[in-house]
Design an enzyme around this catalytic site. Structure first.
Site, PDB file in Angstrom:
ATOM      1  CE1 TYR A  43      -1.091   1.823  -6.259  1.00  0.00           C
ATOM      2  CE2 TYR A  43      -0.634   3.458  -7.756  1.00  0.00           C
ATOM      3  CZ  TYR A  43      -1.827   3.272  -6.871  1.00  0.00           C
ATOM      4  OH  TYR A  43      -2.498   3.880  -6.100  1.00  0.00           O
ATOM      5  CD  GLU A  91       3.476   0.831  -0.582  1.00  0.00           C
ATOM      6  OE1 GLU A  91       3.248   1.161   0.174  1.00  0.00           O
ATOM      7  OE2 GLU A  91       2.830  -0.255  -1.529  1.00  0.00           O
ATOM      8  CG  HIS A 138      -0.797   4.119  -2.266  1.00  0.00           C
ATOM      9  ND1 HIS A 138      -1.183   2.728  -2.458  1.00  0.00           N
ATOM     10  CD2 HIS A 138       0.586   4.085  -1.133  1.00  0.00           C
ATOM     11  CE1 HIS A 138      -0.021   2.137  -1.996  1.00  0.00           C
ATOM     12  NE2 HIS A 138       0.826   2.897  -1.349  1.00  0.00           N
ATOM     13  CE  LYS A 194      -4.700   6.608  -4.513  1.00  0.00           C
ATOM     14  NZ  LYS A 194      -5.357   5.405  -4.748  1.00  0.00           N
ATOM     15  CG  ASN A 253      -9.132   5.588  -4.165  1.00  0.00           C
ATOM     16  OD1 ASN A 253      -7.428   6.343  -4.106  1.00  0.00           O
ATOM     17  ND2 ASN A 253      -9.020   3.996  -3.260  1.00  0.00           N
TER      18      ASN A 253
HETATM   19  P1  GDP Z   1      -5.835   0.322  -2.503  1.00  0.00           P
HETATM   20  O1  GDP Z   1      -4.418  -0.214  -1.300  1.00  0.00           O
HETATM   21  O2  GDP Z   1      -6.540   0.463  -1.059  1.00  0.00           O
HETATM   22  O3  GDP Z   1      -4.950   1.595  -3.152  1.00  0.00           O
HETATM   23  O4  GDP Z   1      -6.427  -0.355  -3.296  1.00  0.00           O
HETATM   24  P2  GDP Z   1      -5.131  -1.786  -4.252  1.00  0.00           P
HETATM   25  O5  GDP Z   1      -3.495  -1.416  -3.864  1.00  0.00           O
HETATM   26  O6  GDP Z   1      -6.170  -2.778  -4.372  1.00  0.00           O
HETATM   27  O7  GDP Z   1      -5.718  -0.643  -5.538  1.00  0.00           O
HETATM   28  C1  GDP Z   1      -4.729   0.480  -5.916  1.00  0.00           C
HETATM   29  C2  GDP Z   1      -5.265   1.680  -7.096  1.00  0.00           C
HETATM   30  O8  GDP Z   1      -5.875   1.078  -7.848  1.00  0.00           O
HETATM   31  C3  GDP Z   1      -7.082   1.708  -5.158  1.00  0.00           C
HETATM   32  O9  GDP Z   1      -6.717   2.769  -4.974  1.00  0.00           O
HETATM   33  C4  GDP Z   1      -7.856   2.207  -7.117  1.00  0.00           C
HETATM   34  O10 GDP Z   1      -7.219   3.954  -7.512  1.00  0.00           O
HETATM   35  C5  GDP Z   1      -7.480   1.521  -8.363  1.00  0.00           C
HETATM   36  N1  GDP Z   1      -8.328   0.588  -8.488  1.00  0.00           N
HETATM   37  C6  GDP Z   1      -8.761  -0.423  -7.617  1.00  0.00           C
HETATM   38  N2  GDP Z   1      -9.088  -1.314  -7.697  1.00  0.00           N
HETATM   39  C7  GDP Z   1      -9.817  -0.790  -8.697  1.00  0.00           C
HETATM   40  C8  GDP Z   1     -10.521  -1.278  -9.770  1.00  0.00           C
HETATM   41  O11 GDP Z   1     -11.174  -2.589  -9.776  1.00  0.00           O
HETATM   42  N3  GDP Z   1     -11.506  -0.483 -10.864  1.00  0.00           N
HETATM   43  C9  GDP Z   1     -10.037   1.057 -11.017  1.00  0.00           C
HETATM   44  N4  GDP Z   1     -11.271   1.868 -11.878  1.00  0.00           N
HETATM   45  N5  GDP Z   1      -9.656   1.149 -10.398  1.00  0.00           N
HETATM   46  C10 GDP Z   1      -9.516   0.393  -8.930  1.00  0.00           C
HETATM   47 MG    MG Z   2      -2.747  -1.046  -2.251  1.00  0.00          MG
END
Ligand code: GDP
Ligand code: MG
Length: 159
Positions: A50, A137, A126, A10, A123
């Protein structure tokens, strides 16, 4: 059993100069890089990527984050690659990510902190969440011509 999955470094990982360090984590585990490119994502593309998050409270900040600079996209192959890559990457929330994972070694922030500041969780990486997401994807990010088939040393020595 050999699977392919999508990994993105990212904008925070690119701007922090961690491209090499992050790619190294996958190479040293014996995974194969089958595709690699740098891309600047726009809002429409971010929504396609997303798609499962577009209606969530944090989506606007996530879109701002993922479009804030170039990302490095990788197609990664290996035995049970989808699950293994998630393990190398670590938990979504850096605060919860274990040391030894990419997120656990290079970030520390909590959901509560990011939500209070109305920013996305930065973080670094992805990684596709499951096999269905990985297929969707990879189709979104890579054309057939951009995915390469070649032998690597792990097929001789560790597999
Ligand atoms: P991943 O698959 O581990 O990347 O997590 P997710 O698919 O659940 O979420 C996508 C991305 O959205 C995450 O990597 C974070 O950058 C962001 N994100 C997810 N959950 C949250 C949240 O509760 N708060 C905030 N601020 N960002 C979030
Ligand atoms: Mg995810």
């Amino acid at each position: 059993m050999i699977e392919a999955t999508l990994v993105l470094i990212k904008p925070d990982g690119v701007m922090r100069g961690l491209i090499g360090e992050i790619i190294k984590r996958f190479e040293q585990r014996g995974l194969k890089i089958a595709g690699l490119k740098m891309v600047r994502v726009d809002e429409d593309f971010a929504k396609q990527h997303y798609i499962e998050h577009v209606d969530k409270d944090f989506y606007k900040s996530l879109e701002e984050f993922i479009t804030s600079g170039p990302v490095v996209a990788m197609a990664i192959e290996g035995v049970d690659a989808v699950e293994l890559v998630r393990k190398v990457v670590g938990a979504t929330e850096p605060k919860s990510a274990l040391p030894g994972t990419i997120r656990g070694d290079y970030a520390h922030v909590s959901y509560a902190y990011a939500d209070k500041k109305k920013i996305s969780i930065k973080n670094l990486v992805h990684a596709s969440g499951n096999k269905e997401d990985a297929e969707r994807e990879l189709n979104l990010w890579f054309s057939i011509e951009e995915l390469h088939s070649y032998p690597n040393v792990h097929e001789l020595h560790t597999m």
